[in-house]
Design a protein around this motif. Structure first.
Motif, PDB file in Angstrom:
ATOM      1  N   ALA A  24      -0.419  -5.383  -3.469  1.00 21.36           N
ATOM      2  CA  ALA A  24      -0.586  -5.519  -2.024  1.00 21.36           C
ATOM      3  C   ALA A  24      -1.799  -4.703  -1.591  1.00 21.36           C
ATOM      4  N   VAL A  25      -2.788  -5.377  -1.010  1.00 24.93           N
ATOM      5  CA  VAL A  25      -4.044  -4.728  -0.632  1.00 24.93           C
ATOM      6  C   VAL A  25      -4.097  -4.558   0.881  1.00 24.93           C
ATOM      7  N   ALA A  26      -4.262  -3.328   1.325  1.00 27.78           N
ATOM      8  CA  ALA A  26      -4.337  -3.022   2.751  1.00 27.78           C
ATOM      9  C   ALA A  26      -5.752  -3.236   3.263  1.00 27.78           C
ATOM     10  N   MET A  50      -3.216 -10.226  -0.255  1.00 25.10           N
ATOM     11  CA  MET A  50      -4.321  -9.689   0.517  1.00 25.10           C
ATOM     12  C   MET A  50      -3.933  -9.625   1.998  1.00 25.10           C
ATOM     13  N   VAL A  51      -3.748  -8.414   2.509  1.00 24.84           N
ATOM     14  CA  VAL A  51      -3.303  -8.221   3.884  1.00 24.84           C
ATOM     15  C   VAL A  51      -4.504  -7.831   4.750  1.00 24.84           C
ATOM     16  N   GLY A  52      -4.746  -8.586   5.822  1.00 22.60           N
ATOM     17  CA  GLY A  52      -5.877  -8.302   6.695  1.00 22.60           C
ATOM     18  C   GLY A  52      -6.302  -9.569   7.418  1.00 22.60           C
ATOM     19  N   PRO A  53      -7.439  -9.518   8.114  1.00 23.98           N
ATOM     20  CA  PRO A  53      -7.926 -10.705   8.846  1.00 23.98           C
ATOM     21  C   PRO A  53      -8.315 -11.823   7.879  1.00 23.98           C
ATOM     22  N   THR A  80      -4.422  -0.825  11.353  1.00 20.20           N
ATOM     23  CA  THR A  80      -3.233  -0.002  11.116  1.00 20.20           C
ATOM     24  C   THR A  80      -2.031  -0.863  10.752  1.00 20.20           C
ATOM     25  N   GLU A  81      -1.850  -1.957  11.472  1.00 22.29           N
ATOM     26  CA  GLU A  81      -0.724  -2.849  11.204  1.00 22.29           C
ATOM     27  C   GLU A  81      -0.821  -3.435   9.797  1.00 22.29           C
ATOM     28  N   ALA A  82      -2.037  -3.802   9.395  1.00 24.26           N
ATOM     29  CA  ALA A  82      -2.231  -4.364   8.056  1.00 24.26           C
ATOM     30  C   ALA A  82      -1.899  -3.339   6.981  1.00 24.26           C
ATOM     31  N   LYS A  88       4.746  -1.691   3.395  1.00 20.65           N
ATOM     32  CA  LYS A  88       6.104  -2.227   3.521  1.00 20.65           C
ATOM     33  C   LYS A  88       6.425  -3.179   2.371  1.00 20.65           C
ATOM     34  N   LEU A  89       5.466  -4.000   1.982  1.00 24.65           N
ATOM     35  CA  LEU A  89       5.674  -4.914   0.861  1.00 24.65           C
ATOM     36  C   LEU A  89       6.033  -4.156  -0.410  1.00 24.65           C
TER      37      LEU A  89
END
Length: 305
Positions: A24-26, A50-53, A80-82, A88-89
């Motif tokens: 999981a990538v922030a 991949m977490v983000g826009p 921050t949410e990402a 969390k993952l």
């Protein structure tokens, strides 16, 4: 398991296992991060969350001629949410590894160290260990602490040793030789760390640490050069054949490893230790190959987790 002596051998070992670890990538819209993850996915030992826009992640991938379809993209625009979602993952066992992308290290570690939902167990020591491959050394060298603990006390040094031994074990080194690095081999009140080293050496001898052969203080020559041991006539069980170098301060260790990278042609794989799951924080100055090796190391260390 045959000892792994080169970082490419680590990659081949992971490929032979046929297991894929979920990373999981922030804030994954970072080109360097995307390149390293794409290589890991291509080699078949990782899945990338991949977490983000989403639009930025896809654009950064295409800039490197990487098909963004190889990634699972979770579209969250807020930084921050990402970051907290990626954590969390991992916390919920939906991912095996947490990795820092395009987010400040302070914000990223704030999520890791959160007392309620973070990844560091109560009273645990967080440290950093890296495996370095050098053209002039006959095996991998595990070095600590390059990035987290500025002035480790005795308890933290013992944790650093144990984490390094655990990592060396994952590379097939059953009973690593740990050199406790100082400016001299003599215990002296003028070098307070040398007193800690004497205590740690006795603890290892009595089985109060992870199984290893530990000795110190030793300088780098006595740690890694058998000929220097002969010349100086120092009776050390490390014998110039160290697997692990433990440094007394972050400044000393950080300068040492960066010198190896810049002048010694070194490549490394590094990881935060002490957390519930592997955490990858890569330096911007590391080579693309080292970034890939960091990802591979996280997969190796997540085995049996």
């Amino acid at each position: 398991m045959k000892p792994i002596r080169k970082l490419d051998q680590m990659v081949e070992y992971l490929k032979s296992k046929g297991e894929k670890k979920r990373i999981a990538v922030a804030n994954a819209q970072d080109t360097n991060t995307i390149g390293a993850l794409a290589e890991a996915v291509k080699n078949g030992f990782a899945e990338a969350l991949m977490v983000g826009p989403k639009s930025e992640i896809e654009s950064a991938a295409r800039q490197q001629n990487i098909d963004p379809g190889i990634f699972q993209i979770i579209d969250i625009k807020d930084e921050t949410e990402a970051t907290f979602h990626a954590r969390k993952l991992v916390k919920n066992d939906e991912a095996d590894v947490l990795m820092k992308g395009l987010v400040g290290t302070d914000k990223f570690l704030k999520a890791v160290l959160d007392k309620k939902d973070g990844l560091l167990p109560p009273k645990a020591v967080m440290s950093y260990v890296c495996a370095i491959e050098l053209p002039k050394y006959h095996k991998l060298l595990f070095v600590t602490d390059t990035a987290v603990l500025p002035f480790p006390d005795l308890k933290q040094k013992v944790a650093m040793l144990n984490y390094s031994v655990q990592m060396a074990n994952k590379f097939g080194v059953e009973k690593p030789k740990v050199a406790l690095i100082g400016a001299s081999e003599k215990v002296s009140e003028g070098f307070p760390n040398s007193i800690d080293y004497a205590m740690i050496s006795k603890m290892a001898e009595r089985g109060q640490t992870k199984p290893c052969i530990a000795d110190g203080p030793l300088d780098v020559f006595l740690a890694c050069d058998p000929e220097s041991v002969k010349i100086k006539g120092v009776n050390t069980p490390v014998g110039g054949d160290a697997d692990v170098l433990l440094f007394p301060t972050l400044e000393a260790c950080n300068s040492f490893y960066k010198g190896l990278m810049l002048f010694g042609g070194g490549e490394l794989a590094g990881l935060i230790q002490g957390t519930e799951k592997p955490v990858v924080v890569m330096s911007r100055s590391e080579s693309a190959k080292s970034k890939f090796y960091c990802v591979a190391l996280s997969c190796l260390m997540s085995e049996n987790n």
